[in-house]
Design an enzyme around this catalytic site. Structure first.
Site, PDB file in Angstrom:
ATOM      1  CE  LYS A  71      -3.646  -2.371  -0.318  1.00 23.57           C
ATOM      2  NZ  LYS A  71      -4.467  -3.078   0.651  1.00 23.57           N
TER       3      LYS A  71
HETATM    4  C1  LIG Z   1      -5.520  -4.248   0.967  1.00 21.88           C
HETATM    5  C2  LIG Z   1      -7.002  -4.052   1.034  1.00 21.88           C
HETATM    6  C3  LIG Z   1      -7.741  -4.362   2.178  1.00 21.88           C
HETATM    7  C4  LIG Z   1      -7.171  -5.106   3.332  1.00 21.88           C
HETATM    8  O1  LIG Z   1      -6.086  -4.474   3.928  1.00 21.88           O
HETATM    9  P1  LIG Z   1      -5.266  -5.240   5.051  1.00 21.88           P
HETATM   10  O2  LIG Z   1      -4.527  -4.125   5.738  1.00 21.88           O
HETATM   11  O3  LIG Z   1      -4.367  -6.187   4.341  1.00 21.88           O
HETATM   12  O4  LIG Z   1      -6.213  -5.917   5.938  1.00 21.88           O
HETATM   13  C5  LIG Z   1      -9.080  -4.037   2.224  1.00 21.88           C
HETATM   14  N1  LIG Z   1      -9.682  -3.460   1.180  1.00 21.88           N
HETATM   15  C6  LIG Z   1      -9.007  -3.161   0.049  1.00 21.88           C
HETATM   16  C7  LIG Z   1      -9.737  -2.501  -1.073  1.00 21.88           C
HETATM   17  C8  LIG Z   1      -7.653  -3.474  -0.073  1.00 21.88           C
HETATM   18  O5  LIG Z   1      -6.995  -3.224  -1.210  1.00 21.88           O
END
Ligand SMILES: *Cc1c(COP(=O)(O)O)cnc(C)c1O
Length: 419
Positions: A195
């Protein structure tokens, strides 16, 4: 024509360009080392510092750190008392976690189709999906472009729905002059490895609701009335009580060490990705067989530029998406798919009876989308390699009929010196 690497030709670049490689600076490394040497590596002072800085950054009165966006979404649903018999509407074009957490509460995940241009929950479809049992909506800011929050908030108000934003892609995003994180009762952010801001694993839940913050802090740590930092650090051990059965959802000071410095570099990283984005837009404009993202004008709205997704024109190509991605991989370009729509996953089909055809726009995107590498750890040469590889693969797999039909404009098909 140059031979594709997957057919024995030279790859566009010698080393593999990993999709979603994070940019970690020396400041993060020094801060993590400092934490490791400090003797306190669990939830503690650095988490509190990260929360304070993030809440300021997000223009949110409160920020509660957790170990993932999944945990943040789950906690929001729990404090809203979601349960069996309730329905929560979300987009099918998201990561499975967005829907999974609805299932964990006992509520039913109800999908509503997306707008084909923005890939975000279509407010009209949301309205159609509402029943007397609907209690909440989870809009997802797909790729980092904010949803139509004014329309969604108006529908929510009219129907008595709670709004929980999934801002896993959208940490830097603004919507019509307002920072994402400050708009709705709850917003969940992800700091997963790929991210825009990463703590390897981690997340944040922002809220303006003073009445739920204490409960969120308790629920993220087993439901105890005192966290370990308070139990052990301030004048010796203090006994604790379980107030309600909570979760093991806390962040650690090691993660927060990454977070505080990632937050400082967020704007600079976004500028890097904006430059890469424009190189992609320029380099891939008019390339037959692929379509680049087109977003509407929206004053005061800022794209967080998490994912650059191209849509393959499968009708013009002789191969499917899997082969296209394999060919890119052989050229040493890593790619991703965001996303296979959740209603096409086996559990959702078997449990709720969803079928292909239910959400045609999400399916059309889900079938054709390819995410190109877009990370602040890349430089402009990396992006140009991606452009070269996509052009090379698309040109190679263009159907003959398509080639013939565009032959008259052959002059306008730019020869690429690097292929
Ligand atoms: C990555 C992601 C999540 C989950 O994030 P985590 O921190 O891995 O739990 C939820 N929603 C979307 C759209 C994502 O891309």
């Amino acid at each position: 024509m140059t031979l594709l690497a997957c057919e024995g030709g030279q790859p566009v670049r010698p080393d593999f360009l990993v999709f979603g490689r994070p940019k970690i600076g020396e400041e993060e490394i020094a801060e993590v080392a400092d934490t490791l040497r400090s003797g306190w590596i669990g939830f503690g002072p650095k988490c509190l510092r990260f929360e304070a800085e993030f809440s300021r950054f997000a223009h949110a009165p409160h920020a509660v750190s957790v170990n993932s966006a999944t945990a943040a979404l789950h906690l929001a649903l729990i404090v809203l008392d979601m349960r069996r018999g309730d329905e929560v509407v979300t987009t099918p074009l998201t990561f499975a976690a967005t829907a999974n957490v609805i299932v964990h509460t006992g509520a039913r995940p109800v999908f509503a189709d997306v707008d084909p241009q923005t890939q975000n929950l279509d407010p009209g479809e949301l309205e159609r999906a509402i029943t007397p049992r609907t209690r909440a909506v989870i809009p997802v800011h797909m790729t980092g472009w904010p949803c139509e929050m004014d329309a969604i908030a108006a529908i929510a108000r009219k129907n008595g729905l709670q709004v929980i934003e999934d801002a896993a892609h959208a940490v830097e995003a603004w919507y019509r002059g307002r920072k994402i994180g400050s708009l709705s009762r709850f917003t969940a952010f992800s700091f997963y490895a790929t991210k825009n801001l990463t703590t390897a694993e981690g997340g944040m839940l922002t809220t303006y609701d003073d009445s739920v913050v204490e409960r969120l802090r308790i629920l993220r740590l087993h439901g105890l009335d005192k966290d370990a930092w308070k139990r052990y650090s301030q004048g010796g051990f203090v006994p604790y009580q379980t107030l309600e059965p909570g979760f093991k959802y806390n962040m650690t000071d090691i993660q927060a060490s990454l977070g505080v410095h990632q937050l400082k570099r967020l704007e600079r990283n976004l500028e890097v990705r904006e430059r890469l984005w424009h190189l992609y837009d320029e380099g891939l404009a008019g390339v037959e067989g692929v379509r680049t993202p087109r977003l509407p004008a929206s004053p005061g709205t800022r794209h967080a530029r998490h994912l650059y997704t191209i849509q393959l024109d499968l009708e013009k190509l002789s191969v499917d998406r899997a082969q296209f991605m394999k060919a890119l991989s052989a050229e040493n370009i890593g790619t991703g798919i965001h996303f296979v729509p959740v209603h096409l996953h086996r559990f959702y089909q078997n449990t709720y009876g969803y079928r292909r055809g239910d959400f045609p726009e999400a399916e059309r995107i889900g079938d054709r989308t390819v995410s190109l590498p877009l990370s602040a750890s890349m430089d402009e040469d990396d992006a140009l390699d991606v452009v070269t590889a996509v052009r090379k693969v698309a040109r190679h797999y263009l159907l003959r009929e398509t080639v013939a039909s565009i032959a008259i404009e052959a002059e306008t098909v730019m020869p690429d010196a690097r292929v």
